[in-house]
Scaffold this active site. Structure first.
Site, PDB file in Angstrom:
ATOM      1  N   LYS A 101      54.574  27.200  49.370  1.00 10.85           N
ATOM      2  CA  LYS A 101      55.149  28.252  50.206  1.00 10.85           C
ATOM      3  C   LYS A 101      54.031  28.721  51.123  1.00 10.85           C
ATOM      4  O   LYS A 101      53.176  27.926  51.487  1.00 10.85           O
ATOM      5  CB  LYS A 101      55.693  29.371  49.321  1.00 10.85           C
ATOM      6  CG  LYS A 101      56.823  28.870  48.436  1.00 10.85           C
ATOM      7  CD  LYS A 101      57.863  29.921  48.172  1.00 10.85           C
ATOM      8  CE  LYS A 101      59.156  29.349  47.663  1.00 10.85           C
ATOM      9  NZ  LYS A 101      59.048  28.639  46.380  1.00 10.85           N
ATOM     10  N   GLY A 102      53.983  29.946  51.525  1.00  8.77           N
ATOM     11  CA  GLY A 102      52.904  30.374  52.412  1.00  8.77           C
ATOM     12  C   GLY A 102      53.310  30.217  53.864  1.00  8.77           C
ATOM     13  O   GLY A 102      52.566  30.510  54.768  1.00  8.77           O
ATOM     14  N   CYS A 103      54.524  29.723  54.095  1.00  3.88           N
ATOM     15  CA  CYS A 103      55.021  29.607  55.469  1.00  3.88           C
ATOM     16  C   CYS A 103      56.233  30.522  55.560  1.00  3.88           C
ATOM     17  O   CYS A 103      57.335  30.094  55.276  1.00  3.88           O
ATOM     18  CB  CYS A 103      55.439  28.175  55.767  1.00  3.88           C
ATOM     19  SG  CYS A 103      54.358  26.951  55.069  1.00  3.88           S
ATOM     20  N   LEU A 104      56.002  31.813  55.899  1.00  2.26           N
ATOM     21  CA  LEU A 104      57.142  32.737  55.802  1.00  2.26           C
ATOM     22  C   LEU A 104      57.418  33.558  57.036  1.00  2.26           C
ATOM     23  O   LEU A 104      56.726  33.604  57.948  1.00  2.26           O
ATOM     24  CB  LEU A 104      56.902  33.686  54.642  1.00  2.26           C
ATOM     25  CG  LEU A 104      56.670  32.951  53.344  1.00  2.26           C
ATOM     26  CD1 LEU A 104      55.743  33.676  52.447  1.00  2.26           C
ATOM     27  CD2 LEU A 104      57.985  32.712  52.654  1.00  2.26           C
TER      28      LEU A 104
ATOM     29  N   THR B 199      60.198  29.952  60.440  1.00  2.00           N
ATOM     30  CA  THR B 199      60.149  29.478  59.062  1.00  2.00           C
ATOM     31  C   THR B 199      61.527  29.329  58.417  1.00  2.00           C
ATOM     32  O   THR B 199      61.668  28.629  57.441  1.00  2.00           O
ATOM     33  CB  THR B 199      59.338  30.474  58.219  1.00  2.00           C
ATOM     34  OG1 THR B 199      59.888  31.772  58.407  1.00  2.00           O
ATOM     35  CG2 THR B 199      57.890  30.499  58.664  1.00  2.00           C
TER      36      THR B 199
END
Lengths: 104, 411
Positions: A101-104, B199
């Site tokens: 994750k870390g792409c928000l 995203t």
């Protein structure tokens, strides 16, 4: 659900080719996933994969590139050489983990 | 007296100070808030400064203006947090601040020094940021005299504060250069580490379409390795290069270095947080909200606001020895300025991506979700008043902390 064949045993993967269950992972599966990505595994790749597996056990999350670099000690440029096109995604995939994750 | 200590007096910390001061007995509890900067910035305004929509001085006020009586502000830097001893050490002082309950609201900041060459010879000449007060003001001056060329906007690494801001910057740049009569002399390029414009898939499709319509070239999967200021190029780790005349950077965002010093941060100095209760995972009697968390939610003021609603109840429950409520759902609500007096609004949480519909009143609005409208733009403009006068003062807003499906059109 699609699956990959690992020594005669089907292992379930999602639409992007990531393992559905991280517990299904084994070293042969890593080899098959690597071949699909056009990567032949070297000891340095295994350093990354082993770190990812260990880190996932500790944190419950897929490590991103920055974590592999800072905590796992593999320089960012080397990560891009080892896993061309997307080191974070590919390291996670070959380690049988979900997309970081870390792409928000 | 029992001690409630809050680290950080930005959007999240100020809201918590106001809400808890109202709810905690002043005879029983003292509240102290620590922040090295005595100025409160209206951060959503930074985006508009380069285009002359806001003046810089309109965006700052003294922090004390927003803290109620009974809350002590200490303008100091925290050296380390020692959770085993339930105390905090201040930089350059021998005293410790002890706490019974600690609230962490230390936020996130840009760290241009993390990228090779970014702070070199081109910094604030043809390389700018707009995520800081000074940076947005410097870029304003640059744009006033800009006659044309290739403008490259880049996000160095995810996650960033306000993930829609890069897109808004591009929409506003397109509008600005039109009004300056030089749009035909400007090439707008967006180099992003993501594989699409945004995203969340449905919003990414819409926003990607808008970028295309406005003539912005998107370069996906671009992971910034280095800025070659002498050659006016940026390079990616996999060997791609982009030329620029003006480089607008959103540098690596990191949490406060105090978490690295305390040995309690992750690789970006964010604090491990329970995604539903907002309790710190590695510290007892400690709670975390806003940009300082490691949660898979957006780093945005609206998220801090919805978290503050949940956290106020949970702090009170903790004090009374009751179980914490797992009530935070990742709710975010963001206006997206799209230029030419229009805007969009998106509303989403951990599990539901932005959907079209009306907000906040189902079927009525007045705001339109996942669609451009003039009303959404006015919502964004009015928000500055709401922020200064209601939001950070902890006044209840007519919005649910949890995302609601009513008014949304599911696929």
């Amino acid at each position: 659900m699609p699956s990959i064949d690992v020594n005669g045993t089907p292992i379930e993967v999602n639409a992007d080719g990531f393992l559905v269950n991280p517990d299904d992972w084994n070293e042969s599966a890593a080899g098959i996933l690597a071949a699909q990505a056009g990567i032949s595994l070297t000891p340095r790749h295994w350093d990354v994969i082993n770190f990812c597996r260990k880190d996932f056990t500790a944190t419950g999350k897929s490590p991103g590139v920055r974590r592999i670099t800072k905590v796992g000690g593999v320089p960012t440029k080397e990560m891009y050489a080892l896993f061309p096109g997307g080191p974070g995604k590919l390291a996670a995939k070959l380690s049988g983990l979900e997309k970081p994750k870390g792409c928000l | 007296m029992k001690k409630l200590l809050i680290l950080g007096a930005g959007t999240a910390g100020t809201m918590m100070a106001n809400k808890l001061r109202r709810r905690l007995d002043p005879v029983e509890w003292e509240i102290t808030i620590v922040d090295p900067d005595p100025i409160h910035y209206y951060q959503p305004g930074f985006l508009f400064v380069p285009f002359g929509v806001y003046e810089s001085h309109e965006l700052k006020r003294p922090k004390t203006e927003f803290l109620p009586a009974g809350v002590t502000l200490r303008a100091e830097t925290v050296e380390v947090v020692e959770p085993d001893k339930k105390r905090v050490k201040l930089q350059g002082r021998t005293e410790y601040l002890h706490y019974d309950v600690l609230i962490v609201a230390t936020g996130t900041q840009i760290q241009p020094g993390e990228t090779e060459g970014l702070l070199g010879e081109g910094w604030r000449k043809d390389i700018f940021d707009f995520y800081s007060f000074d940076g947005s003001a410097a870029l304003r001056k640059k744009l006033q005299h800009f006659e044309g060329g290739r403008v490259v906007l880049n996000v160095a690494e995810m996650p960033i504060k306000c993930p829609v801001a890069p897109l808004e910057f591009l929409f506003l740049a397109d509008y600005y250069f039109h009004t300056q009569g030089i749009r035909d002399k400007v090439e707008l390029v967006y180099a992003t580490p993501l594989d699409a414009a945004f995203t969340k898939p449905r919003a990414a499709e819409l926003l990607g379409g808008l970028l295309e319509q406005k003539g912005v070239k998107v370069v996906p999967d671009f992971n910034l390795s280095e800025v070659k200021a002498g050659e006016k190029k940026i390079a990616s780790y996999d060997g791609k290069e982009l030329d620029y005349d003006l480089f607008v950077s959103i540098p690596v965002n990191m949490g406060d270095a105090l978490w690295e010093r305390s040995g309690l941060g992750d690789e970006l100095n964010y604090v491990a947080t329970d995604k539903h209760t907002l309790a710190a995972k590695q510290m007892k009697d400690v709670f975390v909200l806003g940009d300082a968390t490691d949660l898979p939610s957006s780093k945005a003021g609206s998220v801090a606001h919805f978290e503050a609603e949940v956290l106020t109840e949970n702090v009170l429950r903790q004090i009374e020895g009751q179980a914490l409520l797992p009530d935070f759902d990742g709710h975010a609500n963001c206006f997206i300025e799209s230029g030419f007096g229009k805007g969009l609004l998106i509303d989403f949480n951990y599990t539901t991506e932005p959907l079209p519909g009306k907000f906040p009143l189902p079927g009525v609005g007045p705001f339109s979700l996942l669609a451009e409208s003039k009303m959404n733009h006015w919502g964004k403009m009015m928000f500055r008043y709401v922020y200064w006068n209601q939001l950070i003062r902890g006044v209840e807003l007519p919005l649910e902390a949890q995302m609601v499906m009513a008014g949304k059109q599911a696929a």
